[in-house]
Design an enzyme around this catalytic site. Structure first.
Site, PDB file in Angstrom:
ATOM      1  N   GLY A   1     -30.644  32.083  43.365  1.00  0.00           N
ATOM      2  CA  GLY A   1     -30.348  33.499  43.115  1.00  0.00           C
ATOM      3  C   GLY A   1     -30.701  33.931  41.701  1.00  0.00           C
ATOM      4  O   GLY A   1     -31.426  33.235  40.992  1.00  0.00           O
ATOM      5  N   ALA A   2     -30.171  35.100  41.284  1.00  0.00           N
ATOM      6  CA  ALA A   2     -30.582  35.757  40.033  1.00  0.00           C
ATOM      7  C   ALA A   2     -32.113  35.835  40.044  1.00  0.00           C
ATOM      8  O   ALA A   2     -32.794  35.358  39.131  1.00  0.00           O
ATOM      9  CB  ALA A   2     -30.057  35.019  38.800  1.00  0.00           C
TER      10      ALA A   2
ATOM     11  N   HIS B   1     -39.628  33.897  41.662  1.00  0.00           N
ATOM     12  CA  HIS B   1     -39.125  33.572  43.008  1.00  0.00           C
ATOM     13  C   HIS B   1     -39.904  34.349  44.074  1.00  0.00           C
ATOM     14  O   HIS B   1     -40.180  33.829  45.161  1.00  0.00           O
ATOM     15  CB  HIS B   1     -37.640  33.936  43.134  1.00  0.00           C
TER      16      HIS B   1
ATOM     17  N   GLN C   1     -25.364  20.061  41.420  1.00  0.00           N
ATOM     18  CA  GLN C   1     -26.474  19.745  40.514  1.00  0.00           C
ATOM     19  C   GLN C   1     -26.229  20.208  39.085  1.00  0.00           C
ATOM     20  O   GLN C   1     -27.103  20.132  38.238  1.00  0.00           O
ATOM     21  CB  GLN C   1     -27.803  20.274  41.049  1.00  0.00           C
TER      22      GLN C   1
ATOM     23  N   GLN D   1     -38.576  18.547  39.280  1.00  0.00           N
ATOM     24  CA  GLN D   1     -37.864  18.791  40.547  1.00  0.00           C
ATOM     25  C   GLN D   1     -38.839  18.709  41.731  1.00  0.00           C
ATOM     26  O   GLN D   1     -38.584  18.042  42.735  1.00  0.00           O
ATOM     27  CB  GLN D   1     -37.213  20.173  40.471  1.00  0.00           C
TER      28      GLN D   1
ATOM     29  N   ARG E   1     -32.356  32.277  33.542  1.00  0.00           N
ATOM     30  CA  ARG E   1     -31.607  32.106  32.291  1.00  0.00           C
ATOM     31  C   ARG E   1     -32.067  33.052  31.190  1.00  0.00           C
ATOM     32  O   ARG E   1     -31.351  33.224  30.194  1.00  0.00           O
ATOM     33  CB  ARG E   1     -31.764  30.674  31.781  1.00  0.00           C
TER      34      ARG E   1
HETATM   35  P1  AMP Z   1     -34.070  28.389  40.909  1.00  0.00           P
HETATM   36  O1  AMP Z   1     -33.445  29.561  41.589  1.00  0.00           O
HETATM   37  O2  AMP Z   1     -34.211  28.569  39.447  1.00  0.00           O
HETATM   38  O3  AMP Z   1     -33.458  27.083  41.323  1.00  0.00           O
HETATM   39  O4  AMP Z   1     -35.577  28.337  41.427  1.00  0.00           O
HETATM   40  C1  AMP Z   1     -35.883  28.384  42.780  1.00  0.00           C
HETATM   41  C2  AMP Z   1     -37.355  28.125  42.963  1.00  0.00           C
HETATM   42  O5  AMP Z   1     -38.102  29.131  42.269  1.00  0.00           O
HETATM   43  C3  AMP Z   1     -37.810  26.778  42.402  1.00  0.00           C
HETATM   44  O6  AMP Z   1     -38.768  26.203  43.276  1.00  0.00           O
HETATM   45  C4  AMP Z   1     -38.426  27.169  41.094  1.00  0.00           C
HETATM   46  O7  AMP Z   1     -39.397  26.255  40.620  1.00  0.00           O
HETATM   47  C5  AMP Z   1     -39.060  28.507  41.432  1.00  0.00           C
HETATM   48  N1  AMP Z   1     -39.273  29.300  40.215  1.00  0.00           N
HETATM   49  C6  AMP Z   1     -38.344  29.615  39.272  1.00  0.00           C
HETATM   50  N2  AMP Z   1     -38.921  30.296  38.267  1.00  0.00           N
HETATM   51  C7  AMP Z   1     -40.238  30.409  38.567  1.00  0.00           C
HETATM   52  C8  AMP Z   1     -41.368  30.988  37.911  1.00  0.00           C
HETATM   53  N3  AMP Z   1     -41.268  31.595  36.738  1.00  0.00           N
HETATM   54  N4  AMP Z   1     -42.576  30.909  38.523  1.00  0.00           N
HETATM   55  C9  AMP Z   1     -42.714  30.269  39.722  1.00  0.00           C
HETATM   56  N5  AMP Z   1     -41.676  29.711  40.390  1.00  0.00           N
HETATM   57  C10 AMP Z   1     -40.464  29.762  39.823  1.00  0.00           C
END
Ligand code: AMP
Length: 283
Positions: A31-32, A37, A61, A155, A189
């Site tokens: 989220g956020a 995303h 996590q 990851q 973040r």
């Molecule tokens: P998170 O919500 O931060 O756990 O991210 C969810 C998914 O979105 C993960 O596969 C991240 O690698 C991807 N993600 C987060 N930020 C970006 C970004 N700036 N560009 C591409 N993918 C992203």
């Protein structure tokens, strides 16, 4: 866009999609949401899938409970963004749907060094928690393709290894990092950065780019040391800059030592911990 909170409801919709001859592309998130995303959803749609996204802030996590508490939550905005991007279904489960009492969801995999280097040093237990929840979500959704961001390179590498070890019939698609115009990698973040730290944060990307240009000329260890110094000079507090092989995550010292070279870093900008990476050489 349909929104599901219960595993059973999501699964009956997925079964109907499959029966109608459609494949599932899945993008798990916490989220956020931001445009990074959305790129996962866009690529899933481009590939012709019915696109499913999930929003689940996975408690297992976070090794620091304060980090979990401070994790931004913007559900209304997230729903609007996903809807506008053409996401077909959103899974927003409560904790008890993902971790039902009495049901065994833990996995026992040996990731060798993959979960011990870089982030693994500074966030012990993080990747086992991440792999457990991704495994559980994959077990619920059974997608043909899984969309994950290059942004979280380690990851993605660990999930690739899990898919390989368990021989899961899933294609893993790495989506390029989406950045702000000044180069800062989009992250949930970033909204917690002070104006001063927001101004400094693009130095992370600039430093990775600089390191990429040096890599053909100098040993990686020297570049890493100087990159850490550049980040410190800018007012950041780097934890590591590691130049590694993109599959084994083992250190690479010279340009010719590997066909897939990636530089990964984590640095505090004030109280906010940011990660980023840059692929120098790709297979
Ligand atoms: P998170 O919500 O931060 O756990 O991210 C969810 C998914 O979105 C993960 O596969 C991240 O690698 C991807 N993600 C987060 N930020 C970006 C970004 N700036 N560009 C591409 N993918 C992203």
């Amino acid at each position: 866009m349909l929104i599901f909170k219960k595993v059973a409801d999501l699964q009956s919709w997925i079964a109907a999609e499959r029966a109608a001859g459609r494949s599932i592309g899945f993008a798990p998130t916490m989220g956020a949401l931001h445009d990074g995303h959305m790129e996962l959803v866009r690529l899933s749609r481009r590939d012709g899938h019915s696109s499913v996204a999930s929003i689940f802030v996975n408690p297992t996590q976070f090794n620091d409970p304060k980090d979990l508490e401070k994790y931004p939550r913007t559900p209304e905005k997230d729903i609007a963004l996903l809807h506008d991007t053409g996401c077909d279904a959103l899974f927003m489960p409560p904790v008890e749907e993902v971790y039902p009492a009495g049901e065994k969801v833990s996995i026992h995999l040996d990731f060798r060094q993959l979960d011990e280097v870089m982030e693994g040093v500074f966030r012990p237990g993080h990747f086992i928690g991440m792999a457990t929840v991704v495994h559980r979500l994959l077990d619920i959704v059974h997608p043909q393709s899984l969309y994950m961001g290059q942004k979280d390179f380690q990851q993605l590498t660990i999930v690739r290894d899990m898919i390989r070890q368990l021989q899961m019939p899933i294609e893993l698609v790495m989506c390029p990092t989406v950045r702000e115009p000044d180069g800062l990698a989009m992250s949930s973040r970033n909204m917690r950065l002070s104006p001063d730290m927001r101004a400094v944060a693009p130095v992370i990307y600039q430093t990775l780019t600089w390191a990429g240009t040096e890599m053909r000329r100098r040993p990686a260890s020297a570049i890493q040391t100087e990159a850490m110094e550049r980040l410190r000079q800018a007012g950041l507090r780097p934890e590591y800059v590691d130049i590694v092989d993109g599959i084994s995550l083992l250190p690479v010292e010279h340009w010719d030592d590997s066909d897939f070279i990636v530089a990964c870093t984590a640095a505090f900008a004030g109280e906010v911990r940011l990660i980023d990476n840059s692929v120098f050489k790709e297979m």
